[in-house]
Design an enzyme around this catalytic site. Structure first.
Site, PDB file in Angstrom:
ATOM      1  N   SER A 190      29.372  49.190  34.873  1.00 53.26           N
ATOM      2  CA  SER A 190      30.689  48.794  34.382  1.00 53.26           C
ATOM      3  C   SER A 190      31.707  49.928  34.578  1.00 53.26           C
ATOM      4  O   SER A 190      31.333  51.086  34.704  1.00 53.26           O
ATOM      5  CB  SER A 190      30.574  48.425  32.904  1.00 53.26           C
ATOM      6  OG  SER A 190      31.765  47.829  32.459  1.00 53.26           O
ATOM      7  N   HIS A 223      29.184  13.314  69.250  1.00 57.37           N
ATOM      8  CA  HIS A 223      30.208  13.334  68.196  1.00 57.37           C
ATOM      9  C   HIS A 223      31.354  12.402  68.585  1.00 57.37           C
ATOM     10  O   HIS A 223      31.895  11.678  67.751  1.00 57.37           O
ATOM     11  CB  HIS A 223      30.768  14.756  68.023  1.00 57.37           C
ATOM     12  CG  HIS A 223      29.905  15.652  67.185  1.00 57.37           C
ATOM     13  ND1 HIS A 223      28.631  15.986  67.526  1.00 57.37           N
ATOM     14  CD2 HIS A 223      30.158  16.283  65.998  1.00 57.37           C
ATOM     15  CE1 HIS A 223      28.123  16.806  66.597  1.00 57.37           C
ATOM     16  NE2 HIS A 223      29.028  16.987  65.670  1.00 57.37           N
ATOM     17  N   GLN A 232      34.504  52.661  27.460  1.00 59.15           N
ATOM     18  CA  GLN A 232      33.755  52.400  28.691  1.00 59.15           C
ATOM     19  C   GLN A 232      32.532  53.300  28.776  1.00 59.15           C
ATOM     20  O   GLN A 232      31.436  52.871  29.132  1.00 59.15           O
ATOM     21  CB  GLN A 232      34.661  52.622  29.923  1.00 59.15           C
ATOM     22  CG  GLN A 232      34.064  52.149  31.217  1.00 59.15           C
ATOM     23  CD  GLN A 232      33.711  50.675  31.164  1.00 59.15           C
ATOM     24  OE1 GLN A 232      34.464  49.865  30.649  1.00 59.15           O
ATOM     25  NE2 GLN A 232      32.544  50.318  31.650  1.00 59.15           N
ATOM     26  N   HIS A 261      28.977  52.469  27.520  1.00 55.20           N
ATOM     27  CA  HIS A 261      28.117  51.466  28.162  1.00 55.20           C
ATOM     28  C   HIS A 261      26.887  52.074  28.823  1.00 55.20           C
ATOM     29  O   HIS A 261      25.850  51.429  28.940  1.00 55.20           O
ATOM     30  CB  HIS A 261      28.893  50.677  29.221  1.00 55.20           C
ATOM     31  CG  HIS A 261      29.587  49.484  28.662  1.00 55.20           C
ATOM     32  ND1 HIS A 261      28.930  48.476  28.015  1.00 55.20           N
ATOM     33  CD2 HIS A 261      30.904  49.137  28.642  1.00 55.20           C
ATOM     34  CE1 HIS A 261      29.795  47.559  27.620  1.00 55.20           C
ATOM     35  NE2 HIS A 261      31.002  47.929  27.980  1.00 55.20           N
ATOM     36  N   ASP A 274      36.544  41.690  26.406  1.00 55.39           N
ATOM     37  CA  ASP A 274      35.079  41.736  26.301  1.00 55.39           C
ATOM     38  C   ASP A 274      34.576  40.691  25.312  1.00 55.39           C
ATOM     39  O   ASP A 274      33.463  40.188  25.442  1.00 55.39           O
ATOM     40  CB  ASP A 274      34.621  43.118  25.814  1.00 55.39           C
ATOM     41  CG  ASP A 274      34.830  44.195  26.870  1.00 55.39           C
ATOM     42  OD1 ASP A 274      34.911  43.843  28.056  1.00 55.39           O
ATOM     43  OD2 ASP A 274      34.917  45.380  26.498  1.00 55.39           O
ATOM     44  N   GLU A 282      36.850  46.873  37.925  1.00 52.75           N
ATOM     45  CA  GLU A 282      36.391  45.704  37.168  1.00 52.75           C
ATOM     46  C   GLU A 282      37.413  45.380  36.059  1.00 52.75           C
ATOM     47  O   GLU A 282      37.861  44.254  35.940  1.00 52.75           O
ATOM     48  CB  GLU A 282      35.018  46.032  36.557  1.00 52.75           C
ATOM     49  CG  GLU A 282      34.411  44.909  35.743  1.00 52.75           C
ATOM     50  CD  GLU A 282      33.206  45.377  34.929  1.00 52.75           C
ATOM     51  OE1 GLU A 282      32.989  46.607  34.803  1.00 52.75           O
ATOM     52  OE2 GLU A 282      32.488  44.507  34.407  1.00 52.75           O
ATOM     53  N   HIS A 283      37.750  46.392  35.268  1.00 55.41           N
ATOM     54  CA  HIS A 283      38.768  46.246  34.216  1.00 55.41           C
ATOM     55  C   HIS A 283      39.935  47.160  34.545  1.00 55.41           C
ATOM     56  O   HIS A 283      39.724  48.309  34.922  1.00 55.41           O
ATOM     57  CB  HIS A 283      38.227  46.682  32.854  1.00 55.41           C
ATOM     58  CG  HIS A 283      36.952  46.011  32.450  1.00 55.41           C
ATOM     59  ND1 HIS A 283      35.716  46.597  32.621  1.00 55.41           N
ATOM     60  CD2 HIS A 283      36.723  44.800  31.879  1.00 55.41           C
ATOM     61  CE1 HIS A 283      34.782  45.768  32.164  1.00 55.41           C
ATOM     62  NE2 HIS A 283      35.348  44.678  31.721  1.00 55.41           N
ATOM     63  N   TYR A 309      20.745  35.085  32.206  1.00 55.64           N
ATOM     64  CA  TYR A 309      19.899  36.203  31.798  1.00 55.64           C
ATOM     65  C   TYR A 309      20.669  37.113  30.851  1.00 55.64           C
ATOM     66  O   TYR A 309      21.775  37.566  31.178  1.00 55.64           O
ATOM     67  CB  TYR A 309      19.407  37.007  33.010  1.00 55.64           C
ATOM     68  CG  TYR A 309      18.487  38.108  32.535  1.00 55.64           C
ATOM     69  CD1 TYR A 309      17.217  37.788  32.080  1.00 55.64           C
ATOM     70  CD2 TYR A 309      18.905  39.429  32.453  1.00 55.64           C
ATOM     71  CE1 TYR A 309      16.374  38.769  31.567  1.00 55.64           C
ATOM     72  CE2 TYR A 309      18.073  40.411  31.944  1.00 55.64           C
ATOM     73  CZ  TYR A 309      16.803  40.072  31.510  1.00 55.64           C
ATOM     74  OH  TYR A 309      15.981  41.026  30.984  1.00 55.64           O
ATOM     75  N   GLN A 320      10.481  39.319  35.658  1.00 56.25           N
ATOM     76  CA  GLN A 320       9.728  38.076  35.462  1.00 56.25           C
ATOM     77  C   GLN A 320      10.639  36.929  35.020  1.00 56.25           C
ATOM     78  O   GLN A 320      10.391  35.761  35.365  1.00 56.25           O
ATOM     79  CB  GLN A 320       8.548  38.275  34.491  1.00 56.25           C
ATOM     80  CG  GLN A 320       8.895  38.749  33.079  1.00 56.25           C
ATOM     81  CD  GLN A 320       8.921  40.267  32.947  1.00 56.25           C
ATOM     82  OE1 GLN A 320       9.215  40.988  33.901  1.00 56.25           O
ATOM     83  NE2 GLN A 320       8.651  40.757  31.753  1.00 56.25           N
ATOM     84  N   GLU A 349      34.544  20.305  73.056  1.00 54.91           N
ATOM     85  CA  GLU A 349      33.455  21.149  72.565  1.00 54.91           C
ATOM     86  C   GLU A 349      32.127  20.732  73.188  1.00 54.91           C
ATOM     87  O   GLU A 349      31.067  21.200  72.766  1.00 54.91           O
ATOM     88  CB  GLU A 349      33.374  21.103  71.023  1.00 54.91           C
ATOM     89  CG  GLU A 349      34.510  21.862  70.336  1.00 54.91           C
ATOM     90  CD  GLU A 349      34.273  22.096  68.837  1.00 54.91           C
ATOM     91  OE1 GLU A 349      33.332  21.513  68.278  1.00 54.91           O
ATOM     92  OE2 GLU A 349      35.044  22.876  68.251  1.00 54.91           O
ATOM     93  N   ASN A 397      19.481  45.519  34.187  1.00 53.56           N
ATOM     94  CA  ASN A 397      19.225  46.868  34.692  1.00 53.56           C
ATOM     95  C   ASN A 397      18.954  46.807  36.204  1.00 53.56           C
ATOM     96  O   ASN A 397      18.957  45.723  36.785  1.00 53.56           O
ATOM     97  CB  ASN A 397      18.050  47.502  33.922  1.00 53.56           C
ATOM     98  CG  ASN A 397      16.748  46.738  34.134  1.00 53.56           C
ATOM     99  OD1 ASN A 397      16.587  46.023  35.124  1.00 53.56           O
ATOM    100  ND2 ASN A 397      15.826  46.872  33.197  1.00 53.56           N
TER     101      ASN A 397
END
Lengths: 424, 424
Positions: A233, A415, A255, A258, A356, A322-323, A124, A186, A410, A209
Site C-alpha cells: 500500500s 464470413h 500509511q 500498514h 479506507d 494508490e491513494h 480472500y 490453499q 480479409e 501477503n
C-alpha cells in the site's frame, strides 16, 4: 525519510521506484501447494490449515451457529459503524450500474450491452494482527449489488479453528453466501479449482501477503480472473502551507502502519513546510507505541520539494499513487489535473482513512503504479458486459455490403458467405 | 463433426472442453526474446525482424509517406466500408461513457468517479494470410473516443519491409498515432518495456499466435496491463427449424475458416435439424476451395441434441461461448436467459460476421470460457475510473466516529488519529 529538492526529470522514475519484492524464491512452494489442492481437494486444504494456521478443522465451512455467536461478540458501536459504512458504500456503488441505451447504429441494426453479474466470486480476507473486516465490506457489498449468486469468502482461522468475530459479522451483514476457514495459498487454490466443500469461483478478489499474491498471479493465467495485481500500500500527499504539518505527518504515519514495505510520498513547493513535516513525523513516530515498526516503514518515505505546482502534478501523475491526498488551497484545480491515481482525497478534512472505511468509495485500489492502466474495484469488477445485436432483414440489406467487402478483403470468404446466404 | 444426444450433466464439462494449447515448450523462447528486447531495445527488435519476418528495416516506424501510399492502394469500396464500420463502432461505443453523478453519501461527504483515458495504449495486429484491418478499427476507435494520447500500433512487415495497405489505411482512419513494423514477441516486448523508437505503453491489446499470447501473459504479470487472456476463436449456435440448415452450416464454416483450433458448437432440441446441419456442413465444406483446412477445423465441432430448451440454455451458459448466435423462433426470450457469452447475435438475419465487422459491437471478445468472468473490449478497457472524495468539516463530524470505531477495531490506530487530528 529524506527531503529531495528539484530532482531532474530523468531521475524521477528512479526516485519514485517502489520497493520490489522478488517472488522467484517462493514460486515453487506456491505452485506445489496449488497443485496439491487441485488434486487432493479438501484433504490437502485441511493438512495445510494444520501446518500453517495450526488449526485442526473437522469442517471448513463456518456454520450458521458460529456466525450467530460472532454477532453476539461484536460491540454495538462497531455494528453501527459497519451499518453506516455499508450504507455509504451501497450509495456510491449502485449509481455506477448505468446501462447504456439500445443503439440503432444503422436502420435495422440494434446493438446493446447487457450487464450480467459474475455468477460466483471468491473473496480472500487475510488474517494476521489486523482483522480486515472493512475489506469484507468493500468486496461483498458491490458483489451483492451486482447480483452475484455465490459470494464465497475465505479467511484463515486461529489455532482454535475460530474466525475473527468482526469479519464474520461483516461478511453476514454485507451478503457473503458461504464463509470458509481457509487462509493463504490453499484458499486461493480452493476457490480457483473448487474442492468437495468449496465451489470453484470465476473471479477472486482481495489482498494478501506475497504468497497469496503469487498464488493469485498463477491461477489468473488460465483458471480464474482476479481483481488486479497487488503490491504494498502507498500514499502520496500534495501539500501546501494551508494544511498543518501535524496533519500531513499523521497521514504519512497512517500509511506507515500498514507494513514495512508501505510508502508515503509528499510533493510540495514549500521547503519550510517539508522540514516541518519531517520534524512532525519524527515526533509522532517517537511518541507511538509501535515506533520501531513505523520508523522502519518511514525509511521508504520521501518528501519532494519542487519549483512549481506543474512539476508537482507531473511527478504525482508519474508516480501514479494508490491513494492521493490533495491538501492544498487550490485542491479542486489541482485535482482536475490528476490523471493517474487510485483514489483521490480532496481538501483539508479528507483523510485517506475516510476512503479506507466509510466515505463510500472502494478501498481495493491499484498499487505500484498500476493506476496508470487499472481502476480500483468498482461495479465493473463484478459484472460482465455482454453485447447483443439484433438485425432485421432490412438491417442486413443496409450493412450487408459493408460486411461482404470487408470480409473479402480479409480473405475470410465464409464470413462473407454467412451474409450472402441470408439474403436469399 | 459429431452429433451428441442428451449427454448427462456430469459429462458436460468434458464434452464442452476446448482444445488446449500447452505453451510450456515455447515459454523459454518467448522469455529470451522479451529479455533481449528489454536490454538491447531497437537493435534487438531489428535483429528479430530480420530473423522472423525476413525484413531488413532501416527504420521501425511507418512514415507518413508510406501511409499516404497505402491510401492510394486501397479500393474505394473498401474505404467506404471502413468508413461505415468506424461510424457504427463509434455510435455504439461512445454511449458507454456515462459518468455517474456526484453522490453525497453522508451530508458533507461527496464522492464521484472521474473517467480518465489510459495515456498510452499499444495495439498488436497480427500479420499472416488475412490482414486483420477490422481489428485495427475495433481497438483504435474506442481508444480514440476514450481520449488516449498515444495509440501505438505494431504489425509485422512482409519480407520487403512493407505493411499491408488496408491495415495502414484503417490505422490512420481510426486514429492510431504511431505505427511500427514490428511483429511477434518482439512487438509485445517493445511496447511493454519501450525502446529508443517505441514508447512504453501502459496496456496492450490485440490477438496473436501462441507466441504473442504467451508474451502478453508474461509481461502482464508486472509490467503492463493486457486486454484479456486469449484462446482460439469459437461460436455456439442455438437453433431450431425456424432457421435453414444451410445458414446454420454457413455460420459454422465461417468460424472454421479462422484456424484448425477454432470450434463451432450447435445446441438444438431438433434431431432432424441436427442431421440436416451436418449434411449441409459437409456439402459446403466439400465445395470450398479450402476444404482440407475447413474439414480439419470441423473436427472440433459438435452438435448437441437436447431434450428441452432449458437444457440448451444451461449448456450454452456452461460453455460460455465467445460468440453466440441465437437462430430460433423465440430468440428474444432465449437471449434474455443468457448469462455467459462474449457477444450475442439474435434472430435469423444476424450472422456473427455482422459483429466481426460492422454492426458496431466490439469483436475482441473472451474465448475459452473466460466469458464467465470477462467482458469483451469496451470503453472500460481504455479508461481508468478514478474515485474522488471531498469531505467538509461538517462531513468529517458526521462520519468521523464511524471511521474511528472501525480503525480502532482493525488495530490501525494511526488511521484513527488521521481523523482525530483534523477535528481540532
Amino acid at each position: 525519510m529524506e527531503i529531495i529538492c528539484n530532482p531532474s526529470r530523468d531521475k524521477w522514475a528512479q526516485l519514485l521506484a517502489r520497493p520490489v519484492f522478488d517472488n522467484s524464491k517462493i514460486l515453487s512452494t506456491v505452485q506445489a501447494v496449488l497443485d496439491d489442492v487441485r488434486s487432493r481437494g479438501d484433504v490437502a486444504v485441511k493438512e495445510y490449515e494444520l501446518k500453517f494456521d495450526k488449526a485442526a478443522l473437522p469442517s471448513l465451512q463456518v456454520s450458521e451457529q458460529e456466525i450467530e455467536e460472532a454477532a453476539s461478540l461484536v460491540s454495538s458501536d462497531l455494528k453501527e459503524a459497519i451499518s453506516t459504512a455499508i450504507e455509504n458504500i451501497t450509495k456510491f456503488h449502485e449509481v455506477q450500474m448505468h446501462i447504456p441505451p439500445i443503439i440503432e447504429t444503422t436502420k435495422g441494426v440494434k446493438c446493446w450491452q447487457k450487464f450480467v453479474p459474475i455468477d460466483k466470486v471468491g473473496l480472500y480476507i487475510p488474517g494476521g494482527t489486523a482483522p480486515l473486516f472493512s475489506t469484507v465490506l468493500m468486496l461483498a457489498v458491490p458483489a451483492k449489488i451486482a447480483g452475484c449468486k455465490e459470494i464465497i469468502l475465505c479467511t484463515p482461522p486461529d489455532s482454535e479453528g475460530k474466525v475473527n468475530s468482526a469479519i464474520l459479522y461483516a461478511a453476514k451483514a454485507a451478503g457473503a453466501t458461504k464463509i470458509y476457514k481457509i487462509g493463504g495459498v490453499q484458499a486461493i487454490g480452493a476457490m480457483a479449482y473448487g474442492t468437495e466443500s468449496v465451489p470453484k469461483v470465476y473471479k477472486i478478489f482481495g489482498p494478501g501477503n506475497p504468497y497469496v499474491t503469487t498464488a493469485k498471479q498463477i491461477v489468473s493465467v488460465k483458471d480464474v480472473a482476479i481483481d488486479m495485481p497487488a503490491g504494498p500500500s502507498e500514499v502520496a500527499i500534495i501539500a501546501d502551507s494551508t494544511q498543518k504539518p501535524e496533519i500531513i505527518a499523521a497521514d504519512m504515519l497512517s500509511q506507515a502502519e500498514h507494513g514495512t514495505t508501505s510508502q508515503s510520498i509528499v510533493f510540495t513547493t514549500d521547503a519550510e513546510l517539508a522540514a516541518n513535516i519531517m520534524a512532525e513525523a519524527e515526533k509522532q513516530c517517537a511518541a507511538s507505541p509501535r515506533r520501531e515498526f513505523i520508523a522502519k516503514s518511514l525509511e521508504n518515505s520521501r518528501i519532494f520539494v519542487l519549483d512549481n505546482i506543474e512539476d508537482v502534478i507531473d511527478m504525482s501523475n508519474e508516480y501514479a499513487p494508490e491513494h492521493l491526498i490533495i491538501s492544498c488551497k487550490n485542491f479542486a484545480a489541482v485535482g482536475a489535473q490528476i490523471t493517474n491515481a487510485g483514489s483521490v482525497f480532496l481538501g483539508l478534512y479528507t483523510p485517506e482513512s475516510a476512503g479506507d472505511y466509510a466515505s463510500g468509495t472502494n478501498h481495493t485500489l491499484p498499487t505500484s503504479g498500476y493506476a496508470k492502466a487499472y481502476s480500483g474495484v468498482n461495479m465493473d469488477s463484478f459484472v460482465k458486459k455482454i453485447t447483443f445485436q439484433e438485425i432485421s432483414s432490412e438491417g442486413l440489406d443496409n450493412i450487408g455490403k459493408t460486411i461482404e467487402v470487408m470480409a473479402e478483403n480479409e480473405s475470410l470468404f465464409a464470413h462473407k458467405y454467412a451474409v450472402t446466404v441470408r439474403k436469399h
